[in-house]
Design an enzyme around this catalytic site. Structure first.
Site, PDB file in Angstrom:
ATOM      1  N   GLU A 100      45.427  50.286  22.476  1.00 24.62           N
ATOM      2  CA  GLU A 100      44.686  50.640  23.696  1.00 24.62           C
ATOM      3  C   GLU A 100      44.738  52.145  23.911  1.00 24.62           C
ATOM      4  OE1 GLU A 100      45.027  48.164  27.249  1.00 24.62           O
ATOM      5  OE2 GLU A 100      45.438  50.005  28.389  1.00 24.62           O
ATOM      6  N   THR A 128      40.215  51.864  28.147  1.00 22.66           N
ATOM      7  CA  THR A 128      40.347  51.520  29.568  1.00 22.66           C
ATOM      8  C   THR A 128      39.178  52.076  30.372  1.00 22.66           C
ATOM      9  OG1 THR A 128      41.643  53.460  30.166  1.00 22.66           O
ATOM     10  CG2 THR A 128      42.869  51.530  29.395  1.00 22.66           C
ATOM     11  N   TYR A 129      39.069  51.549  31.585  1.00 21.08           N
ATOM     12  CA  TYR A 129      37.972  51.915  32.490  1.00 21.08           C
ATOM     13  C   TYR A 129      38.559  52.544  33.742  1.00 21.08           C
ATOM     14  CZ  TYR A 129      33.725  51.208  35.299  1.00 21.08           C
ATOM     15  OH  TYR A 129      32.613  51.378  36.078  1.00 21.08           O
ATOM     16  N   ALA A 142      41.099  54.080  34.515  1.00 19.70           N
ATOM     17  CA  ALA A 142      42.517  53.918  34.844  1.00 19.70           C
ATOM     18  C   ALA A 142      43.058  55.228  35.384  1.00 19.70           C
ATOM     19  CB  ALA A 142      43.298  53.499  33.607  1.00 19.70           C
ATOM     20  N   ALA A 201      38.324  38.670  39.116  1.00 21.29           N
ATOM     21  CA  ALA A 201      37.780  38.904  37.773  1.00 21.29           C
ATOM     22  C   ALA A 201      36.940  37.722  37.276  1.00 21.29           C
ATOM     23  CB  ALA A 201      38.921  39.193  36.802  1.00 21.29           C
ATOM     24  N   TYR A 222      49.369  37.995  32.939  1.00 26.29           N
ATOM     25  CA  TYR A 222      50.594  38.626  33.465  1.00 26.29           C
ATOM     26  C   TYR A 222      51.811  37.736  33.222  1.00 26.29           C
ATOM     27  CZ  TYR A 222      46.936  41.381  35.545  1.00 26.29           C
ATOM     28  OH  TYR A 222      45.825  42.190  35.685  1.00 26.29           O
ATOM     29  N   HIS A 235      51.046  38.215  38.417  1.00 26.86           N
ATOM     30  CA  HIS A 235      50.408  39.406  39.004  1.00 26.86           C
ATOM     31  C   HIS A 235      51.116  39.731  40.319  1.00 26.86           C
ATOM     32  CE1 HIS A 235      47.252  41.701  41.162  1.00 26.86           C
ATOM     33  NE2 HIS A 235      47.006  42.180  39.952  1.00 26.86           N
ATOM     34  N   LYS A 257      39.736  31.930  34.830  1.00 31.11           N
ATOM     35  CA  LYS A 257      39.075  32.984  34.048  1.00 31.11           C
ATOM     36  C   LYS A 257      38.674  32.446  32.666  1.00 31.11           C
ATOM     37  CE  LYS A 257      42.237  36.492  34.838  1.00 31.11           C
ATOM     38  NZ  LYS A 257      42.702  37.900  34.970  1.00 31.11           N
ATOM     39  N   GLN A 315      49.736  41.950  30.288  1.00 26.91           N
ATOM     40  CA  GLN A 315      50.369  43.112  30.902  1.00 26.91           C
ATOM     41  C   GLN A 315      51.621  43.432  30.083  1.00 26.91           C
ATOM     42  OE1 GLN A 315      50.381  45.860  32.272  1.00 26.91           O
ATOM     43  NE2 GLN A 315      49.724  45.240  34.339  1.00 26.91           N
TER      44      GLN A 315
HETATM   45  P1  FAD Z   1      42.176  38.872  38.831  1.00 25.27           P
HETATM   46  O1  FAD Z   1      42.226  37.977  37.678  1.00 25.27           O
HETATM   47  O2  FAD Z   1      41.005  38.768  39.731  1.00 25.27           O
HETATM   48  O3  FAD Z   1      43.528  38.655  39.674  1.00 25.27           O
HETATM   49  C1  FAD Z   1      43.854  39.524  40.740  1.00 25.27           C
HETATM   50  C2  FAD Z   1      44.729  38.764  41.732  1.00 25.27           C
HETATM   51  O4  FAD Z   1      43.937  37.778  42.392  1.00 25.27           O
HETATM   52  C3  FAD Z   1      45.882  38.007  41.084  1.00 25.27           C
HETATM   53  O5  FAD Z   1      46.970  38.055  41.954  1.00 25.27           O
HETATM   54  C4  FAD Z   1      45.343  36.588  40.954  1.00 25.27           C
HETATM   55  O6  FAD Z   1      46.385  35.601  40.948  1.00 25.27           O
HETATM   56  C5  FAD Z   1      44.506  36.486  42.218  1.00 25.27           C
HETATM   57  N1  FAD Z   1      43.375  35.542  42.085  1.00 25.27           N
HETATM   58  C6  FAD Z   1      42.557  35.384  41.020  1.00 25.27           C
HETATM   59  N2  FAD Z   1      41.647  34.417  41.267  1.00 25.27           N
HETATM   60  C7  FAD Z   1      41.894  33.973  42.525  1.00 25.27           C
HETATM   61  C8  FAD Z   1      41.284  32.990  43.368  1.00 25.27           C
HETATM   62  N3  FAD Z   1      40.243  32.261  42.952  1.00 25.27           N
HETATM   63  N4  FAD Z   1      41.810  32.798  44.628  1.00 25.27           N
HETATM   64  C9  FAD Z   1      42.859  33.535  45.061  1.00 25.27           C
HETATM   65  N5  FAD Z   1      43.475  34.475  44.302  1.00 25.27           N
HETATM   66  C10 FAD Z   1      42.991  34.688  43.054  1.00 25.27           C
HETATM   67  N6  FAD Z   1      42.736  48.353  35.616  1.00 25.27           N
HETATM   68  C11 FAD Z   1      41.756  49.309  35.606  1.00 25.27           C
HETATM   69  O7  FAD Z   1      41.394  49.819  36.665  1.00 25.27           O
HETATM   70  N7  FAD Z   1      41.171  49.708  34.429  1.00 25.27           N
HETATM   71  C12 FAD Z   1      41.531  49.185  33.227  1.00 25.27           C
HETATM   72  O8  FAD Z   1      40.992  49.553  32.190  1.00 25.27           O
HETATM   73  C13 FAD Z   1      42.564  48.187  33.205  1.00 25.27           C
HETATM   74  N8  FAD Z   1      42.956  47.608  32.047  1.00 25.27           N
HETATM   75  C14 FAD Z   1      43.900  46.607  32.050  1.00 25.27           C
HETATM   76  C15 FAD Z   1      44.247  45.987  30.844  1.00 25.27           C
HETATM   77  C16 FAD Z   1      45.196  44.973  30.826  1.00 25.27           C
HETATM   78  C17 FAD Z   1      45.553  44.303  29.500  1.00 25.27           C
HETATM   79  C18 FAD Z   1      45.832  44.565  32.033  1.00 25.27           C
HETATM   80  C19 FAD Z   1      46.879  43.475  32.004  1.00 25.27           C
HETATM   81  C20 FAD Z   1      45.500  45.172  33.237  1.00 25.27           C
HETATM   82  C21 FAD Z   1      44.524  46.198  33.271  1.00 25.27           C
HETATM   83  N9  FAD Z   1      44.128  46.828  34.457  1.00 25.27           N
HETATM   84  C22 FAD Z   1      43.154  47.795  34.448  1.00 25.27           C
HETATM   85  C23 FAD Z   1      44.799  46.481  35.720  1.00 25.27           C
HETATM   86  C24 FAD Z   1      44.069  45.361  36.496  1.00 25.27           C
HETATM   87  O9  FAD Z   1      42.809  45.812  36.914  1.00 25.27           O
HETATM   88  C25 FAD Z   1      44.951  44.991  37.689  1.00 25.27           C
HETATM   89  O10 FAD Z   1      46.110  44.345  37.264  1.00 25.27           O
HETATM   90  C26 FAD Z   1      44.261  44.233  38.810  1.00 25.27           C
HETATM   91  O11 FAD Z   1      45.136  44.280  39.945  1.00 25.27           O
HETATM   92  C27 FAD Z   1      43.989  42.767  38.523  1.00 25.27           C
HETATM   93  O12 FAD Z   1      42.977  42.618  37.623  1.00 25.27           O
HETATM   94  P2  FAD Z   1      42.614  41.146  37.031  1.00 25.27           P
HETATM   95  O13 FAD Z   1      41.410  41.306  36.229  1.00 25.27           O
HETATM   96  O14 FAD Z   1      43.807  40.541  36.410  1.00 25.27           O
HETATM   97  O15 FAD Z   1      42.283  40.405  38.416  1.00 25.27           O
END
Ligand code: FAD
Length: 290
Positions: free
Chosen positions: A17, A48-49, A51, A123, A143, A147, A163, A174
């Site tokens: 990455e 990354t986007y 970050a 997401a 995670y 998370h 997802k 993570q």
């Molecule tokens: P989600 O999957 O939406 O989860 C976010 C939170 O919402 C979690 O607590 C989850 O349990 C909860 N949730 C999900 N669905 C529901 C639902 N239906 N109802 C209630 N709660 C729900 N960030 C950046 O800005 N740019 C990047 O390039 C970047 N790259 C990353 C790469 C990796 C490998 C990882 C692990 C993280 C990266 N991140 C990046 C960080 C990421 O954006 C954060 O961790 C963010 O807080 C959560 O993103 P997610 O896509 O996992 O969110």
């Protein structure tokens, strides 16, 4: 090559990455990094986007496109928390036009200074939209310790399943420092019916401030062994680099032995460290998954 094919080949996938350059640097500064990382022959490099508040989507797209042109597969990260549906669709068009069809679909971290646009809350909604467009390989984040915003790991795994059901065909974890956390998580995902490949995210920690920032951002726990090493070597950058490489190597060798689907190395745009780790693990990587 399509990433689904790479995962079905039965060997341990190895990916790297990188992040876009800071606003003050030109994109050219990262091309050398990409060239050096490509020499390690990773299965793909992810970009990354935005970050850390830097790097706009177009920079991510440019870098992902450049990586492909150099002969290595790439994945562009894409976040949705600060985007409208139209903006996401435009970003997808841009990626496709540049030949980038692999996306790590993320919600993104909420920035207290930027009110979220609220068209996407999670997401999985972004994943649904990307899947509906067709022609993309979609990855998602996971995670091993849960998370930080979610009440429990079990609940977070249920959200992860959403997802996968929405169209994510591969997961990248993570960072974590205790492999037992990853193994417990893998058992939980299997029990939840998640069958897509999961890559283990490994970060070599080469500075004390870096680890403090990472731990406060993502909530990863620090095992006693690593804590002792940081206390002993934290103020000596050269020694800490040796420690980071040894610790990451140890984690990776153990993960490969346990049949992990893939290793995703957070390179921190440091090809020298990535190369030293790669040299330590390359023969183990070649042994394949059992
Ligand atoms: P989600 O999957 O939406 O989860 C976010 C939170 O919402 C979690 O607590 C989850 O349990 C909860 N949730 C999900 N669905 C529901 C639902 N239906 N109802 C209630 N709660 C729900 N960030 C950046 O800005 N740019 C990047 O390039 C970047 N790259 C990353 C790469 C990796 C490998 C990882 C692990 C993280 C990266 N991140 C990046 C960080 C990421 O954006 C954060 O961790 C963010 O807080 C959560 O993103 P997610 O896509 O996992 O969110």
């Amino acid at each position: 090559m399509n990433l689904d094919q790479i995962f079905s080949a039965g060997r341990t996938v190895f990916s790297l990455e990188i992040f876009p350059p800071k606003k003050t640097s030109s994109i050219d500064s990262v091309y050398t990094t990409i060239d050096e990382l490509s020499q390690l022959k990773p299965d793909f490099i992810s970009v990354t986007y935005g970050a850390g508040g830097t790097g706009a989507g177009s920079l991510t797209c440019k870098m992902a496109s450049y990586i492909k042109e150099q002969g290595t597969e790439s994945i562009a990260h894409l976040t949705c928390v600060n985007s409208t549906r139209e903006e996401v669709l435009a970003a997808l068009e841009d990626l496709k036009a540049h030949g980038v069809t692999n996306i790590l679909a993320l919600r993104g971290d909420k920035n207290p200074d930027i009110p979220p646009k609220e068209e996407f809350r999670y997401a999985y909604e972004l994943i649904e939209l990307i899947a509906s467009q067709g022609g993309f390989h979609i990855a998602a984040a996971c995670y091993p310790e849960g998370h930080p915003e979610c009440g429990s790991l079990a609940q977070d795994v249920r959200h992860l399943k959403q997802k996968v059901d929405a169209g994510a065909s591969h997961l990248i974890s993570q960072l974590f420092f205790d492999n037992e956390d990853f193994y417990r998580f893998r058992e939980m995902t299997a029990a939840a019916g998640i069958q897509v490949p999961i890559e283990a995210g490994i970060m070599p920690v080469t500075s004390r401030s870096q680890i403090e920032r990472m731990v406060s951002m993502c909530g990863a726990s620090i095992p006693k062994k690593l804590s002792r090493l940081l206390s002993r070597y934290g103020d000596d950058p050269l020694a800490l680099t040796d420690v980071a490489i040894a610790y990451a190597t140890d984690q990776i060798i153990d993960l490969i032995g346990a049949g992990v689907d893939g290793i995703h190395l957070y390179s921190m745009n440091n090809p020298a460290v990535a190369r030293r780790i790669y040299e330590n693990i390359k023969n183990a990587l070649a042994t394949g998954r059992s």
